[in-house]
Design an enzyme around this catalytic site. Structure first.
Site, PDB file in Angstrom:
ATOM      1  N   CYS A 132       2.213  10.083  -2.566  1.00  0.00           N
ATOM      2  CA  CYS A 132       1.950   9.806  -3.986  1.00  0.00           C
ATOM      3  C   CYS A 132       1.658   8.319  -4.202  1.00  0.00           C
ATOM      4  CB  CYS A 132       3.152  10.241  -4.820  1.00  0.00           C
ATOM      5  SG  CYS A 132       2.967   9.869  -6.567  1.00  0.00           S
ATOM      6  N   CYS A 135       3.257   6.733  -7.330  1.00  0.00           N
ATOM      7  CA  CYS A 135       4.724   6.555  -7.251  1.00  0.00           C
ATOM      8  C   CYS A 135       5.077   5.373  -6.345  1.00  0.00           C
ATOM      9  CB  CYS A 135       5.406   7.799  -6.675  1.00  0.00           C
ATOM     10  SG  CYS A 135       4.775   9.346  -7.258  1.00  0.00           S
ATOM     11  N   ASP A 136       4.376   5.224  -5.231  1.00  0.00           N
ATOM     12  CA  ASP A 136       4.827   4.289  -4.194  1.00  0.00           C
ATOM     13  C   ASP A 136       3.902   3.088  -3.961  1.00  0.00           C
ATOM     14  OD1 ASP A 136       6.983   5.974  -3.732  1.00  0.00           O
ATOM     15  OD2 ASP A 136       5.859   7.199  -2.311  1.00  0.00           O
TER      16      ASP A 136
END
Ligand code: NAP
Length: 309
Positions: A132, A135-136
């Protein structure tokens, strides 16, 4: 209490189904783990009409809010078991300690991230390996990373990460990309993205965190190890059909739920919508998932009326 319809999944299909079901006065709940499903992870969605550019999460919050305004209750948990109550013509859905009875079900379970199944992938998950980008991505500011894949999600992730990382290798197993040409054009114009084509990853190496990616060129058979800090695996997804299998719902050869144009499955009273189905010509977009959700809700409404429940 017996619900008219229970929608499993709170992505674009499930939340759209909820809005339409509630507006048909169906007693409706949505059961789902993650708001917005995979659409929530999209850095930017630029093809949902009315929203020239919006983050996936923001768009999904708007869907959720709209469903709540219509009076829909959303239960953030996992549906674990289904049971068909033949005599009563209802279904029971179990979530942890609770049981819910319903006349109809709309399955909008979406898809699950596909894995590469190479060495280091599981070992370094969260320590350099990610599925992701939104997200990261921030963990890789000014670092060197690779994105694997040639679909829309891989291209979007690459463009997003290019704003953070020092250098990105976009690794794809062919020359042609499935993703939107407009995104590929931007990638080719970008100074910090290098295309590595006809190439597959064969292993992720590291110590405490990721330090390298082994690759093989499928045309020349040449193997190499790229030194880097992170690997984003964006190679598509597979349908989430464990629950559908429990209900003996017919799937196609790839595991997608077979539905007719009105989103009926082969089991009366059960409908399916969104990425999990065979409909919309497999064109998996927020707009097609939302449309399928609205049709499924209408079919559930008609089913209840026709069966005089
Ligand atoms: P996808 O279109 O299925 O693409 C997956 C990519 O990963 C393909 O390029 C594939 O290569 C590659 N791949 C698959 N398995 C691999 C493996 N084992 N090793 C190396 N490469 C592998 O998946 P996606 O990009 O996740 O997109 C999913 C769907 O969501 C698509 O229909 C897309 O259009 C849609 N989507 C919509 C939006 C939106 O609404 N704006 C945004 C993002 C995505 P090959 O090409 O060689 O098969």
């Amino acid at each position: 209490m017996i619900y008219d319809t229970i929608i499993i999944g709170n992505g674009p299909a499930g939340l759209s189904a909820a809005i339409f079901a509630a507006r048909s006065n169906l007693k409706t709940i949505v059961i789902g783990e993650k708001l917005g499903g995979q659409a929530s992870d999209a850095h930017l969605i630029e093809n949902y009409p009315g929203f020239p550019s919006i983050s996936g999460f923001e768009l999904m919050k708007k869907f959720e809010n709209h469903a709540k305004i219509q009076g829909v209750e959303i239960i953030y948990t996992r549906a674990q078991k289904f049971k068909k109550n033949d005599k009563k013509h209802t279904f029971t859905i179990t979530t942890g300690d609770n049981e819910y009875e319903t006349k109809t079900i709309i399955l909008a379970l979406g898809t699950t991230t596909r894995k590469l199944n190479i060495s280091g992938e599981t070992e370094y998950l969260g320590r350099g390996v990610s599925y992701c980008a939104t997200c990261d991505g921030a963990f890789f500011r000014n670092k060197t990373i690779a994105v694997i894949g040639g679909g829309d999600v891989a291209l979007s992730a690459t463009l997003y990460l290019a704003e953070l990382a020092k250098k990105i290798y976009l690794i794809h197993r062919r020359q042609d990309f499935r993703g939107e040409p407009i995104k590929l054009k931007k990638i080719k114009e970008s100074k910090n993205i290098e295309l590595v084509l006809d190439t597959v990853p064969t292993g992720i190496t590291g110590e405490i965190t990721v330090t390298g990616l082994k690759t093989k060129n499928l045309k020349t058979n040449q193997e190499q190890e790229i030194k880097l800090n992170g690997v984003f695996i964006e190679i598509g997804s597979t349908p989430t059909t464990v629950l559908a299998q429990e209900l003996r719902i017919k799937l196609d050869e790839k595991g997608y739920i077979n539905v007719d144009p009105a989103q009926h499955t082969n089991t009366p009273g059960i409908f399916a919508a969104g990425d999990i189905t065979t409909n919309s010509n497999y064109f998996r977009q927020v707009i097609t998932a939302a449309a399928e959700g609205s049709i499924a809700a209408d079919s559930a409404f008609k089913f209840i009326k026709e069966n005089s429940y």
